[in-house]
Design a protein around this motif. Structure first.
Motif, PDB file in Angstrom:
ATOM      1  N   PHE A  47      44.792  38.695  32.783  1.00 25.23           N
ATOM      2  CA  PHE A  47      44.771  37.233  32.868  1.00 25.23           C
ATOM      3  C   PHE A  47      44.903  36.777  34.320  1.00 25.23           C
ATOM      4  CE2 PHE A  47      46.823  37.201  28.400  1.00 25.23           C
ATOM      5  CZ  PHE A  47      45.585  37.317  27.797  1.00 25.23           C
ATOM      6  N   LEU A  48      45.760  37.467  35.076  1.00 27.43           N
ATOM      7  CA  LEU A  48      45.968  37.129  36.484  1.00 27.43           C
ATOM      8  C   LEU A  48      44.683  37.284  37.283  1.00 27.43           C
ATOM      9  CD1 LEU A  48      47.819  36.398  38.876  1.00 27.43           C
ATOM     10  CD2 LEU A  48      48.379  38.846  39.030  1.00 27.43           C
ATOM     11  N   VAL A  49      43.944  38.355  37.031  1.00 25.49           N
ATOM     12  CA  VAL A  49      42.681  38.579  37.747  1.00 25.49           C
ATOM     13  C   VAL A  49      41.749  37.384  37.546  1.00 25.49           C
ATOM     14  CG1 VAL A  49      40.564  39.975  37.745  1.00 25.49           C
ATOM     15  CG2 VAL A  49      42.790  41.100  37.765  1.00 25.49           C
ATOM     16  N   ILE A  50      41.661  36.901  36.326  1.00 32.18           N
ATOM     17  CA  ILE A  50      40.778  35.765  36.028  1.00 32.18           C
ATOM     18  C   ILE A  50      41.287  34.502  36.719  1.00 32.18           C
ATOM     19  CG2 ILE A  50      39.934  34.271  34.176  1.00 32.18           C
ATOM     20  CD1 ILE A  50      40.011  36.858  32.395  1.00 32.18           C
ATOM     21  N   ALA A  51      42.599  34.263  36.668  1.00 34.73           N
ATOM     22  CA  ALA A  51      43.171  33.078  37.306  1.00 34.73           C
ATOM     23  C   ALA A  51      42.955  33.116  38.818  1.00 34.73           C
ATOM     24  CB  ALA A  51      44.652  32.971  36.979  1.00 34.73           C
ATOM     25  N   GLU A  52      43.140  34.294  39.424  1.00 37.47           N
ATOM     26  CA  GLU A  52      42.940  34.398  40.874  1.00 37.47           C
ATOM     27  C   GLU A  52      41.475  34.225  41.242  1.00 37.47           C
ATOM     28  OE1 GLU A  52      46.866  36.907  42.232  1.00 37.47           O
ATOM     29  OE2 GLU A  52      45.007  38.033  41.993  1.00 37.47           O
ATOM     30  N   GLU A  53      40.589  34.638  40.367  1.00 33.92           N
ATOM     31  CA  GLU A  53      39.160  34.418  40.603  1.00 33.92           C
ATOM     32  C   GLU A  53      38.848  32.923  40.551  1.00 33.92           C
ATOM     33  OE1 GLU A  53      35.170  35.487  38.203  1.00 33.92           O
ATOM     34  OE2 GLU A  53      36.385  37.217  38.798  1.00 33.92           O
ATOM     35  N   GLN A  54      39.480  32.208  39.636  1.00 29.84           N
ATOM     36  CA  GLN A  54      39.287  30.756  39.565  1.00 29.84           C
ATOM     37  C   GLN A  54      39.790  30.069  40.829  1.00 29.84           C
ATOM     38  OE1 GLN A  54      41.479  30.047  35.979  1.00 29.84           O
ATOM     39  NE2 GLN A  54      39.640  30.080  34.696  1.00 29.84           N
ATOM     40  N   VAL A  55      40.950  30.474  41.310  1.00 35.61           N
ATOM     41  CA  VAL A  55      41.498  29.912  42.547  1.00 35.61           C
ATOM     42  C   VAL A  55      40.522  30.152  43.697  1.00 35.61           C
ATOM     43  CG1 VAL A  55      43.341  30.122  44.278  1.00 35.61           C
ATOM     44  CG2 VAL A  55      43.919  30.084  41.841  1.00 35.61           C
ATOM     45  N   ALA A  56      40.005  31.355  43.794  1.00 38.92           N
ATOM     46  CA  ALA A  56      39.078  31.691  44.882  1.00 38.92           C
ATOM     47  C   ALA A  56      37.791  30.867  44.791  1.00 38.92           C
ATOM     48  CB  ALA A  56      38.756  33.183  44.863  1.00 38.92           C
ATOM     49  N   ARG A  57      37.276  30.662  43.593  1.00 43.47           N
ATOM     50  CA  ARG A  57      36.041  29.873  43.437  1.00 43.47           C
ATOM     51  C   ARG A  57      36.238  28.433  43.887  1.00 43.47           C
ATOM     52  NH1 ARG A  57      33.180  31.498  37.706  1.00 43.47           N
ATOM     53  NH2 ARG A  57      32.776  33.684  38.242  1.00 43.47           N
ATOM     54  N   VAL A  58      37.340  27.824  43.470  1.00 46.87           N
ATOM     55  CA  VAL A  58      37.602  26.439  43.875  1.00 46.87           C
ATOM     56  C   VAL A  58      37.817  26.376  45.381  1.00 46.87           C
ATOM     57  CG1 VAL A  58      39.143  24.457  43.611  1.00 46.87           C
ATOM     58  CG2 VAL A  58      38.519  25.829  41.607  1.00 46.87           C
ATOM     59  N   ARG A  59      38.585  27.306  45.923  1.00 48.41           N
ATOM     60  CA  ARG A  59      38.816  27.353  47.375  1.00 48.41           C
ATOM     61  C   ARG A  59      37.506  27.453  48.127  1.00 48.41           C
ATOM     62  NH1 ARG A  59      40.715  32.827  48.990  1.00 48.41           N
ATOM     63  NH2 ARG A  59      38.504  33.108  48.629  1.00 48.41           N
ATOM     64  N   ASP A  60      36.635  28.359  47.681  1.00 49.11           N
ATOM     65  CA  ASP A  60      35.341  28.541  48.346  1.00 49.11           C
ATOM     66  C   ASP A  60      34.476  27.294  48.243  1.00 49.11           C
ATOM     67  OD1 ASP A  60      36.255  31.073  48.940  1.00 49.11           O
ATOM     68  OD2 ASP A  60      34.985  32.085  47.446  1.00 49.11           O
ATOM     69  N   ARG A  61      34.542  26.622  47.095  1.00 51.22           N
ATOM     70  CA  ARG A  61      33.754  25.396  46.919  1.00 51.22           C
ATOM     71  C   ARG A  61      34.256  24.297  47.865  1.00 51.22           C
ATOM     72  NH1 ARG A  61      33.629  25.099  41.480  1.00 51.22           N
ATOM     73  NH2 ARG A  61      35.562  23.944  41.331  1.00 51.22           N
ATOM     74  N   VAL A  62      35.573  24.178  48.026  1.00 52.22           N
ATOM     75  CA  VAL A  62      36.138  23.182  48.939  1.00 52.22           C
ATOM     76  C   VAL A  62      35.772  23.531  50.378  1.00 52.22           C
ATOM     77  CG1 VAL A  62      38.299  22.235  49.862  1.00 52.22           C
ATOM     78  CG2 VAL A  62      37.989  22.479  47.388  1.00 52.22           C
ATOM     79  N   HIS A  63      35.866  24.804  50.734  1.00 50.12           N
ATOM     80  CA  HIS A  63      35.497  25.226  52.099  1.00 50.12           C
ATOM     81  C   HIS A  63      34.029  24.917  52.380  1.00 50.12           C
ATOM     82  CE1 HIS A  63      38.979  28.285  52.897  1.00 50.12           C
ATOM     83  NE2 HIS A  63      39.400  27.074  52.669  1.00 50.12           N
ATOM     84  N   GLU A  64      33.184  25.181  51.413  1.00 50.14           N
ATOM     85  CA  GLU A  64      31.755  24.911  51.594  1.00 50.14           C
ATOM     86  C   GLU A  64      31.499  23.414  51.755  1.00 50.14           C
ATOM     87  OE1 GLU A  64      27.668  25.194  49.010  1.00 50.14           O
ATOM     88  OE2 GLU A  64      29.174  26.772  48.718  1.00 50.14           O
ATOM     89  N   ALA A  65      32.164  22.610  50.929  1.00 46.83           N
ATOM     90  CA  ALA A  65      31.960  21.161  50.991  1.00 46.83           C
ATOM     91  C   ALA A  65      32.491  20.551  52.283  1.00 46.83           C
ATOM     92  CB  ALA A  65      32.630  20.487  49.795  1.00 46.83           C
ATOM     93  N   ALA A  90      44.426  25.934  38.330  1.00 47.98           N
ATOM     94  CA  ALA A  90      44.228  27.371  38.568  1.00 47.98           C
ATOM     95  C   ALA A  90      45.462  27.998  39.209  1.00 47.98           C
ATOM     96  CB  ALA A  90      42.995  27.595  39.440  1.00 47.98           C
ATOM     97  N   LEU A  91      46.071  27.304  40.164  1.00 49.87           N
ATOM     98  CA  LEU A  91      47.274  27.837  40.814  1.00 49.87           C
ATOM     99  C   LEU A  91      48.457  27.867  39.842  1.00 49.87           C
ATOM    100  CD1 LEU A  91      47.099  26.258  44.374  1.00 49.87           C
ATOM    101  CD2 LEU A  91      46.927  28.682  43.782  1.00 49.87           C
ATOM    102  N   SER A  92      48.536  26.876  38.983  1.00 51.72           N
ATOM    103  CA  SER A  92      49.607  26.858  37.991  1.00 51.72           C
ATOM    104  C   SER A  92      49.488  28.062  37.058  1.00 51.72           C
ATOM    105  CB  SER A  92      49.547  25.559  37.194  1.00 51.72           C
ATOM    106  OG  SER A  92      50.515  25.566  36.177  1.00 51.72           O
ATOM    107  N   GLY A  93      48.271  28.344  36.599  1.00 48.96           N
ATOM    108  CA  GLY A  93      48.055  29.517  35.753  1.00 48.96           C
ATOM    109  C   GLY A  93      48.380  30.801  36.485  1.00 48.96           C
ATOM    110  N   ARG A  94      47.897  30.914  37.710  1.00 49.35           N
ATOM    111  CA  ARG A  94      48.149  32.115  38.510  1.00 49.35           C
ATOM    112  C   ARG A  94      49.646  32.325  38.702  1.00 49.35           C
ATOM    113  NH1 ARG A  94      50.238  33.611  43.058  1.00 49.35           N
ATOM    114  NH2 ARG A  94      49.451  35.495  44.033  1.00 49.35           N
ATOM    115  N   ASN A  95      50.344  31.265  39.092  1.00 47.22           N
ATOM    116  CA  ASN A  95      51.787  31.385  39.330  1.00 47.22           C
ATOM    117  C   ASN A  95      52.537  31.743  38.048  1.00 47.22           C
ATOM    118  OD1 ASN A  95      51.275  30.734  41.988  1.00 47.22           O
ATOM    119  ND2 ASN A  95      51.841  28.584  41.757  1.00 47.22           N
ATOM    120  N   GLY A  96      52.078  31.230  36.927  1.00 47.99           N
ATOM    121  CA  GLY A  96      52.698  31.579  35.648  1.00 47.99           C
ATOM    122  C   GLY A  96      52.527  33.049  35.315  1.00 47.99           C
ATOM    123  N   TYR A  97      51.336  33.590  35.560  1.00 47.15           N
ATOM    124  CA  TYR A  97      51.103  35.015  35.275  1.00 47.15           C
ATOM    125  C   TYR A  97      51.905  35.907  36.216  1.00 47.15           C
ATOM    126  CZ  TYR A  97      47.336  33.495  32.219  1.00 47.15           C
ATOM    127  OH  TYR A  97      46.620  32.894  31.219  1.00 47.15           O
TER     128      TYR A  97
END
Length: 148
Positions: A47-65, A90-97
């Protein structure tokens, strides 16, 4: 790609705790004699792997924008606000895991079986009770013996 092939921020901790690389831990967990702690730790890791992937995707999208080479006219406050909400989730899920993994590792039995601790000794409570004092005239009567 499988979560087994991806890394998580807690892989080193899991490898140190269980004494094997993550890929080997998944193999061990598939054995029916595997410990519940190992199975649960790897489930949380997945579950953590998926949550961290979500965090990275949003981060990358913000960096690109917000990249320096992007035009100011391309910025959208609504998009950034939406990405901020996604990042918070995404960070809330990651921190919970991460917290759940740490809690599990703190409470699981030590490796190698039962802990080597001294047996616990419970103090047996001693119940003491005193009889009420006997009045003096009753004592005198008892000393004289029964009446005939």
């Amino acid at each position: 790609m499988s979560v087994i092939d991806k890394t998580s921020s807690q892989d080193n901790l899991l490898e140190q705790t269980f004494g094997a690389p993550v890929r080997d831990l998944y193999t061990q967990a598939s054995d029916r004699d595997a410990s519940q702690a190992l199975r649960r730790a790897l489930e949380l890791r997945s579950f953590l792997v998926i949550a961290e992937e979500q965090v990275a995707r949003v981060r990358d999208r913000v960096h690109e924008a917000t990249a320096a080479d992007r035009g100011m006219g391309e910025l959208s406050a609504d998009d950034l606000r939406f990405d901020s909400q996604w990042m918070e989730a995404a960070l809330s899920g990651r921190n919970g895991y991460v917290a759940a993994i740490h809690q599990l590792l703190r409470t699981m039995p030590p490796r190698g079986g039962a802990p080597h601790r001294r047996p616990v000794r419970f103090a047996q409570p001693t119940i003491t009770s005193a009889l009420p004092p006997v009045p003096a005239d009753a004592r005198a009567e008892a000393a004289r013996g029964p009446r005939s």
